[in-house]
Write a protein that holds these residues in place. Structure first.
Motif, PDB file in Angstrom:
ATOM      1  N   ILE A 103      23.515  11.281  14.121  1.00  0.00           N
ATOM      2  CA  ILE A 103      24.501  10.454  14.990  1.00  0.00           C
ATOM      3  C   ILE A 103      24.560  11.791  15.275  1.00  0.00           C
ATOM      4  N   PRO A 104      24.827  12.339  16.475  1.00  0.00           N
ATOM      5  CA  PRO A 104      26.012  13.120  17.159  1.00  0.00           C
ATOM      6  C   PRO A 104      26.635  12.991  18.311  1.00  0.00           C
ATOM      7  N   ARG A 105      28.048  12.535  17.951  1.00  0.00           N
ATOM      8  CA  ARG A 105      29.333  12.341  18.569  1.00  0.00           C
ATOM      9  C   ARG A 105      29.783  13.764  19.903  1.00  0.00           C
ATOM     10  N   GLY A 106      30.558  13.615  20.381  1.00  0.00           N
ATOM     11  CA  GLY A 106      31.029  14.461  21.296  1.00  0.00           C
ATOM     12  C   GLY A 106      30.315  14.565  22.821  1.00  0.00           C
ATOM     13  N   SER A 107      30.662  16.031  23.299  1.00  0.00           N
ATOM     14  CA  SER A 107      30.490  15.574  24.423  1.00  0.00           C
ATOM     15  C   SER A 107      28.407  15.637  25.364  1.00  0.00           C
ATOM     16  N   ALA A 108      28.348  15.831  26.203  1.00  0.00           N
ATOM     17  CA  ALA A 108      27.337  15.709  26.502  1.00  0.00           C
ATOM     18  C   ALA A 108      26.549  16.554  26.382  1.00  0.00           C
ATOM     19  N   GLY A 109      26.319  17.784  26.452  1.00  0.00           N
ATOM     20  CA  GLY A 109      25.766  18.981  26.300  1.00  0.00           C
ATOM     21  C   GLY A 109      25.889  19.743  24.411  1.00  0.00           C
ATOM     22  N   LEU A 110      26.777  18.421  23.622  1.00  0.00           N
ATOM     23  CA  LEU A 110      26.965  18.850  22.451  1.00  0.00           C
ATOM     24  C   LEU A 110      25.700  17.849  21.642  1.00  0.00           C
TER      25      LEU A 110
ATOM     26  N   ALA B 231      27.340  10.589  26.341  1.00  0.00           N
ATOM     27  CA  ALA B 231      28.580  10.293  27.431  1.00  0.00           C
ATOM     28  C   ALA B 231      29.451   9.475  28.332  1.00  0.00           C
ATOM     29  N   GLY B 232      30.546   9.048  28.208  1.00  0.00           N
ATOM     30  CA  GLY B 232      30.663   7.989  28.791  1.00  0.00           C
ATOM     31  C   GLY B 232      30.786   7.840  30.577  1.00  0.00           C
ATOM     32  N   VAL B 233      30.736   8.074  30.984  1.00  0.00           N
ATOM     33  CA  VAL B 233      30.936   7.959  32.909  1.00  0.00           C
ATOM     34  C   VAL B 233      30.837   6.714  33.218  1.00  0.00           C
ATOM     35  N   VAL B 234      31.449   6.074  33.007  1.00  0.00           N
ATOM     36  CA  VAL B 234      31.923   5.135  33.487  1.00  0.00           C
ATOM     37  C   VAL B 234      33.170   4.190  34.059  1.00  0.00           C
ATOM     38  N   HIS B 235      31.583   3.057  35.545  1.00  0.00           N
ATOM     39  CA  HIS B 235      32.467   3.132  36.245  1.00  0.00           C
ATOM     40  C   HIS B 235      32.890   1.546  36.343  1.00  0.00           C
ATOM     41  N   MET B 236      33.660   1.100  36.877  1.00  0.00           N
ATOM     42  CA  MET B 236      34.473  -0.307  37.356  1.00  0.00           C
ATOM     43  C   MET B 236      34.387  -0.124  39.130  1.00  0.00           C
ATOM     44  N   PHE B 237      33.177  -1.679  39.063  1.00  0.00           N
ATOM     45  CA  PHE B 237      33.622  -2.349  40.936  1.00  0.00           C
ATOM     46  C   PHE B 237      34.189  -2.954  41.240  1.00  0.00           C
TER      47      PHE B 237
END
Length: 421
Positions: A206-213, A230-236
């Motif tokens: 299980i990897p946790r970290g940046s999108a690159g990692l 990674a969390g590119v999280v949106h709210m509308f």
């Protein structure tokens, strides 16, 4: 390629974890809970030692130019250590998943079949600048009967060394094998690479970290991987959104702890609500130090805002930066989210039931929310005690991963001399 002598040393460590996992798989709930109690006690007893080691890591991180977001993730003070200990005790209070019957029935032949939960075995974890993960993963792994092998990264190496010693001491005090907690931090990238390829010893990684990692682990690993994104999280904010809800939800999602993966990174506002909502929303954000990266239509309200770029829309800022855009419709908001989402958490603020249902049904993400802060996507908030990570894939597990997600199942078949006709 790892040198043969080093490979031998690492294999011995992984083999010890594998052997320890067999003991944990048959440990009673009482034994596992006793060990977790020792973990919580030792964390509090040795808090000053952890803080001192963490101060050294923080100093090295600042010298190395770590971002403010990573430094925040790296930091452990006595308050956070106490919260870690409390989270471990929360895991004690959770039901033990091992041996739970998922389904069962008697066949027409008279044979009885039951599907029951069993530990995965040895869980590997690769993460960066997050020493809290060391404790969270070990606690959940223990309760679910798994051994762990940890690679916590150079940034937190001193802190993790103390935490691993705390964990191993706690296991030993409870009569469980200390080798159920291993680290490869002392072998750096070579250790991480060997962990990723150790199919004979490690059951899941299980990897946790940046999108690159995460991308590097997914591409290089030979061990099965549960991908945490990674969390590119949106709210509308749609045209019916309440102003008071919009202001509070956006502020909480962005500002409460901007360095974490469930923090808001992109705000989309319906054009019909922009004049009504944006001034108050942006005023509250800017009063808290948020830098707004705005599209052309938003800059009509905030000419001084930083122009948003294509890269901004796809970026997990992990800081007090927020990309903000105006869209013409719910369809346009959904299209934007489809293009840039990392499938972590997405939210809508609305008083329109139809829009809410469309958003819930059409957005493809691990967590989809209506009129709630994205900060709720968290194992502790979901009642899991802690989490191993937030899976953004669809196989085995999705969303915050707690105890059941660290188990597999096997079929138990009971007969009385039955033969197949």
């Amino acid at each position: 390629m790892v040198h043969a002598d080093l490979a031998h040393v690492l294999d011995a460590r992984l083999a010890a974890a594998k052997e320890a996992s067999r003991r944990l798989a048959v440990a009673t709930t009482a034994e596992k809970d006793a060990a977790l109690g020792h973990v919580a006690r030792l964390l509090r007893d040795r808090a000053a030692e952890v803080v001192a080691a963490n101060a050294d890591d923080l100093a090295a991180g600042r010298e190395a130019g770590l971002s403010s977001g990573l430094l925040d993730r790296l930091r452990l003070d006595e308050v956070r250590i106490d919260a870690l200990a409390a989270a471990v005790l929360d895991v004690v209070a959770l039901d033990d998943p091992v041996g739970e019957t998922v389904s069962g029935r008697s066949l027409p032949s008279g044979v009885r079949i039951d599907q029951v939960r069993v530990p995965l075995g040895v869980v590997g974890a690769i993460y960066e600048a997050r020493p809290n993960v060391t404790v969270d993963i070990a606690a959940l792994a223990l309760k679910s009967g798994n051994a762990v092998v940890l690679r916590g990264g150079t940034a937190a190496e001193r802190t993790n060394a103390v935490l691993v010693d705390v964990l191993r001491s706690a296991y030993d005090a409870a009569g469980l094998p200390a080798d159920a907690v291993q680290t490869v931090d002392d072998y750096g990238r070579d250790g991480a690479r060997h962990l990723m390829q150790a199919r004979d010893y490690v059951d899941v990684l299980i990897p946790r970290g940046s999108a690159g990692l995460i991308r590097a682990v997914v591409e290089e690993a030979k061990v099965p991987v549960i991908e945490t994104g990674a969390g590119v999280v949106h709210m509308f904010l749609d045209e019916s959104a309440r102003e008071d809800w919009a202001v509070e939800l956006v502020h909480n999602a962005k500002v409460q702890r901007p360095s974490v993966c469930n923090a808001l990174e992109t705000l989309l506002v319906h054009r019909a609500a922009a004049e009504r909502l944006l001034p108050a929303v942006l005023d509250r954000l800017e009063a808290s130090g948020v830098t707004v990266h705005a599209d052309e239509r938003v800059r009509a309200f905030r000419p001084e805002a930083t122009p948003v770029t294509e890269e901004d829309w796809a970026t997990e800022h992990m800081s007090l930066d927020l990309s903000v855009g105006i869209v013409d419709s719910l369809d346009d908001a959904l299209a934007h989210i489809r293009r840039y989402s990392t499938k972590h958490t997405e939210a809508i603020v609305t008083n329109d039931l139809g829009n809410a249902e469309r958003f819930l049904n059409e957005v493809d993400a691990a967590a989809v929310m209506v009129n709630a802060s994205t900060r709720f996507t968290d194992g502790a908030e979901f009642g899991f005690g802690a989490e191993v990570g937030i899976s953004t894939q669809k196989l085995h597990a999705r969303g915050p991963m707690g105890l059941p997600e660290l188990t597999s199942t096997k079929w138990i078949v009971r007969g009385a001399g039955h033969v197949r006709a």
